[in-house]
Scaffold this active site. Sequence first.
Site, PDB file in Angstrom:
ATOM      1  N   ASP A  10     -22.159  29.662   6.341  1.00  0.00           N
ATOM      2  CA  ASP A  10     -22.958  28.612   5.694  1.00  0.00           C
ATOM      3  C   ASP A  10     -22.079  27.900   4.666  1.00  0.00           C
ATOM      4  OD1 ASP A  10     -24.766  27.061   4.304  1.00  0.00           O
ATOM      5  OD2 ASP A  10     -26.356  28.568   4.386  1.00  0.00           O
ATOM      6  N   ASP A 100     -24.759  22.616   8.717  1.00  0.00           N
ATOM      7  CA  ASP A 100     -23.721  23.368   7.998  1.00  0.00           C
ATOM      8  C   ASP A 100     -23.836  24.873   8.166  1.00  0.00           C
ATOM      9  OD1 ASP A 100     -25.983  23.872   6.439  1.00  0.00           O
ATOM     10  OD2 ASP A 100     -24.787  24.020   4.618  1.00  0.00           O
ATOM     11  N   GLU A 101     -24.508  25.323   9.220  1.00  0.00           N
ATOM     12  CA  GLU A 101     -24.720  26.757   9.381  1.00  0.00           C
ATOM     13  C   GLU A 101     -24.594  27.172  10.831  1.00  0.00           C
ATOM     14  OE1 GLU A 101     -28.414  28.604   7.688  1.00  0.00           O
ATOM     15  OE2 GLU A 101     -28.523  26.562   6.911  1.00  0.00           O
TER      16      GLU A 101
END
Length: 411
Positions: A10, A100-101
């Site tokens: 993350d 973003d993960e």
Amino acid sequence: MSGTPILHCDLDAFYASVEQILDPSLAGRPVLVGGGVVVAASYEARAFGISAPMNVRRALERCPDAVVVSGSFGEYSDYSDRVMEILRDFTPLLEQISIDEAFLDVSGSIHLLGTPADIAREIRRRVKAETGLPISIGVASSKFLAKVASAAAKPDGLLVVDPSDEIAWLHSLPVRVIWGIGPVTERKLHDHGIQTVGELAATPVDALGRWLGPGAGHHLHALAWNRDPRPVQTTRRAKSIGAQSALGRGLTDPEELSGVLLHLADRVGTRMRKKHKVGKTFTLRVRFEDMTSATRATTFDAPLNTTAAIHRAAMTLLDDARSDHDGPLTLVGIAMSKLADEGAIQMELALDDGDVSHAGSVAADHQSEIDRQIDRARERFGRDVVGRASDLLNKDRRRVDDGFRKLAERD
DNA sequence: TCTGGGGTCCTAGGACCC
DNA sequence: TCTGGGGTCCTAGGACCC
Ligand SMILES: [Mg+2]
Ligand SMILES: [Mg+2]
């Protein structure tokens, strides 16, 4: 619980971190990405108690020196792609769950690349070296626990949860850390004296079912014991494409609303056409001044993606969506769902004598529907039937039934 | 001068089919 | 006179996530 080592990666304060790279003068300074509301705050800004989605004015009251940038979403998307490419170097078993993960199942990579902790350290090193971005990683025996771990690892950290003391660690945490427990569920649990995951785990699942509903009760009780069998899913397709617009103090005039909806319809239609998607269901959402909202949906005979048709659907539903509530709208949003690939699919059935017959067509990504139709055909004909799908025209399910009828008659 | 914009998943009732 | 049961689709609402 699954025992498979999972990494949850993350990026930290992702949008704000990208801004600090794009403009090095922002490095080390409090940065807010957003307009009316803070979408992302750098860790320097978070030190002032700022977090998303806080009002930008309020945030600036807390931290007058913060730099506000409006956001460069194309850049964020590019950086996201670069990071995901790096992650893919470590395993193809990757599930991206947001910009973003991602989850990585590294059970097959250990032999080649070292322990999960080694892999995580190398990922963090490479992402920092090749993009400049800080990324936090949680390592644990399930997706759920890896996600909890990455949050605990932030900022710019790595947390490896040893399976032998994972339950003790998990049980010490507040219930809010559980993925799926938000403000409403947290409050309900607090009302019953449950603060920690350990207390949640010790609560009979029947009681949780009564308070939260049987589905949620069972699910959360399982998570409290780190029972999370969900595998890393490498092939996920978007299920809806939508757009929304907040309307400030509110809009009443149908002409103005029509204009906003046309803009949204064009955004959605353009994105659908670019992805070669068509959608069968349209949903309109409106929000009122008191923050209550209403949704209306309609399903088309045939899937579509034109701006004009989407706008027409929105206007058709608008009056009804407003019928239960007076006053101006403070937000309108639309979405298209039941997506299929444009051009779609034609289904053919072959009987066991090798005879092939056209049997109609179904939406392209509805594999389960195709399987169901094949099973039905097997029952009707009492012998083996093989289904085959190829991309041609997209029509209604009725066509499939017509095809079956013709096959049956000819038989 | 409360709360942006992009999503996912769950629930529940009624329609409809077998 | 009061009536099964399972499955799926559709719609509306809501919680939650980043
Ligand atoms: Mg992040
Ligand atoms: Mg995130």
